[in-house]
Design an enzyme around this catalytic site. Structure first.
Site, PDB file in Angstrom:
ATOM      1  N   THR A  95       0.841  -1.195   0.000  1.00 59.91           N
ATOM      2  CA  THR A  95       0.000   0.000   0.000  1.00 59.91           C
ATOM      3  C   THR A  95       0.872   1.239   0.000  1.00 59.91           C
ATOM      4  O   THR A  95       1.935   1.281   0.615  1.00 59.91           O
ATOM      5  CB  THR A  95      -0.933   0.011   1.220  1.00 59.91           C
ATOM      6  OG1 THR A  95      -0.170  -0.197   2.413  1.00 59.91           O
ATOM      7  CG2 THR A  95      -1.979  -1.092   1.101  1.00 59.91           C
ATOM      8  N   ASP A  96       0.414   2.269  -0.681  1.00 54.93           N
ATOM      9  CA  ASP A  96       1.179   3.487  -0.880  1.00 54.93           C
ATOM     10  C   ASP A  96       1.124   4.369   0.368  1.00 54.93           C
ATOM     11  O   ASP A  96       0.403   4.085   1.329  1.00 54.93           O
ATOM     12  CB  ASP A  96       0.622   4.238  -2.098  1.00 54.93           C
ATOM     13  CG  ASP A  96       1.620   5.233  -2.663  1.00 54.93           C
ATOM     14  OD1 ASP A  96       2.767   5.255  -2.190  1.00 54.93           O
ATOM     15  OD2 ASP A  96       1.238   5.992  -3.578  1.00 54.93           O
ATOM     16  N   LYS A  97       1.855   5.456   0.323  1.00 54.82           N
ATOM     17  CA  LYS A  97       1.898   6.425   1.419  1.00 54.82           C
ATOM     18  C   LYS A  97       0.494   6.898   1.786  1.00 54.82           C
ATOM     19  O   LYS A  97      -0.276   7.322   0.932  1.00 54.82           O
ATOM     20  CB  LYS A  97       2.761   7.622   1.020  1.00 54.82           C
ATOM     21  CG  LYS A  97       2.801   8.736   2.044  1.00 54.82           C
ATOM     22  CD  LYS A  97       3.621   9.904   1.534  1.00 54.82           C
ATOM     23  CE  LYS A  97       3.583  11.074   2.512  1.00 54.82           C
ATOM     24  NZ  LYS A  97       4.343  12.242   2.005  1.00 54.82           N
TER      25      LYS A  97
END
Length: 433
Positions: free
Chosen positions: A151-153
């Site tokens: 999952t991204d930032k």
């Protein structure tokens, strides 16, 4: 020191120095073995030779004592791990929920403490709880660690699943959670097959994107009007556009990592739709759900961003069809705040192992109540509060007028070139927002 230890030391000294002999004047005599009924002293050498042998003997004794001391230290250092070595080390999966605000994604950046990730806190808790040795925390490959999705930032998760090998200590979940912050929880644990890999065995992933409904208001209306309510007609148009993503398409325009002719840019979307809106703290929100085999970095946020731009009137509907071609299209990327990994799917694994009498199906039905409670306590409030204070959606909407949705680059093979269609369900790299 007890009597057995004294006897052991005496025997070690005797082996190193040889039998004891009395000193008689300048020469040494030793008693040879019995020969007949007489005993005769036999000279054994000069004083210099005896001194040299004596030194060698004492050096040998010192070496024996040193080796014995080292063995004792090793034994003492291994006493703490003795209990763990007796415990079975098994492959398991953990159901993980977390709020991603303040983190630079899920995946750990080994050797970098500048950008904190969810796995930094998770691995630290695993070590401190005693279910993995400390060196496994330093090298995650030693415990066969794998996550279903990166999952991204700022992206949260209600149903992330990681696989790893652990010692099955008592009260494992409680001990891990006791070393985690409240916005990261382990909600479930299940045994899996020894070769299980959560990324490779995952059939599909379901995300949802929560956004204020004023994002769908026409561009002529105030972009920050919190009194806006989504009409049924507009919701119907949103769902009609979202349905265009279903099936296999070339999503190279929805990520910065792929070229138009890379096979891995083709992804299969099983479903995508927008649920009925709801009101929280005076602001109306809606949830867009999407289920796909795998997603590329920023793909979902761009899919949502393009639909928002079309509904608001900044882009024609035809731009969606152009995105499947080789020409480059400037697709806007919606904020990461509202994106949440809701669940991951293991349908093929469940069919093969879920009812074999040895393993449980990975459906997490018993944990649904805890998952829902975590979303209500940590994920939804974070999205709503952050949107109110930082106004990330309103600020992003103000950038849409500068986007040029016309093609900015043409396919190298010339216009009209058809892109070969990949098989449905083609494997992706597992990368995700």
């Amino acid at each position: 020191m007890g009597l057995p230890s004294l006897r052991a030391a005496a025997w070690a000294l005797r082996r190193a120095c040889g039998p004891w002999t009395p000193r008689l004047g300048p020469r040494l005599l030793c008693l040879p073995p019995m020969a007949g009924n007489g005993e005769a002293p036999v000279p054994v050498g000069t004083q210099q030779e005896q001194d040299r042998k004596g030194r060698r003997g004492w050096q040998g004794t010192a070496r024996i004592w040193e080796e014995t001391e080292q063995q004792a230290k090793k034994l003492k250092s291994s006493e703490d791990g003795e209990q763990h070595r007796k415990l079975p080390k098994r492959k398991v999966v953990l159901l993980v929920a977390y709020s991603g605000k303040g983190y630079h994604g899920m995946q750990r950046n080994v050797g970098s403490s500048k950008f904190k990730t969810i796995e930094d806190d998770l691995v630290s808790a695993l070590v401190r709880s005693g279910c993995i040795p400390e060196n496994h925390g330093e090298d995650m490959r030693k415990m066969s660690f794998q996550r279903c999705a990166r999952t991204d930032k700022g992206v949260s998760a209600a149903g992330q699943v990681v696989s790893l090998k652990v010692w099955l200590i008592d009260d494992l979940l409680e001990k891990i959670n006791s070393h985690l912050p409240s916005h990261i929880r382990i909600l479930g644990l299940k045994r899996v097959t020894g070769g299980f890999n959560s990324k490779n065995k995952c059939d599909a992933r379901t995300y949802f994107y929560m956004l204020p409904t004023f994002a769908f208001a026409h561009k002529d209306r105030d972009a920050q009007d919190e009194t806006y309510r989504l009409q049924a007609e507009t919701l119907g148009r949103v769902n009609r556009l979202l349905a265009c993503y279903r099936g296999t398409h070339n999503f190279h325009n929805f990520t910065s990592q792929k070229g138009p002719r890379e096979p891995s840019a083709r992804r299969y979307i099983l479903d995508m739709f927008c649920e009925e809106p709801f009101v929280r703290e005076g602001m109306e929100f809606a949830v867009i759900k999407v289920k796909g085999q795998s997603f590329m970095t920023h793909q979902i946020r761009k899919m949502v961003g393009l639909v928002v731009a079309i509904v608001k009137g900044y882009a024609p509907e035809s731009v969606l069809e152009r995105c499947w071609g080789e020409a480059k299209v400037d697709v806007p990327k919606a904020p990461g705040l509202g994106l949440v990994l809701e669940r991951v799917h293991f349908e093929k694994y469940n069919q093969r192992f879920g009812h074999d009498g040895l393993h449980e199906p990975l459906d997490w039905a018993r944990e649904e109540a805890e998952v829902a409670a975590f979303k209500e306590q940590h994920i939804y409030p974070t999205i709503i509060s952050t949107e109110r204070h930082e106004r990330s959606m309103a600020q992003w909407l103000s950038t849409l007028p500068v986007h040029d949705f016309s093609a900015t680059a043409h396919a190298a093979a010339g216009p009209g070139t058809k892109v070969p269609r990949a098989l449905e369900g083609s494997d992706g790299d597992g990368g995700s927002d």
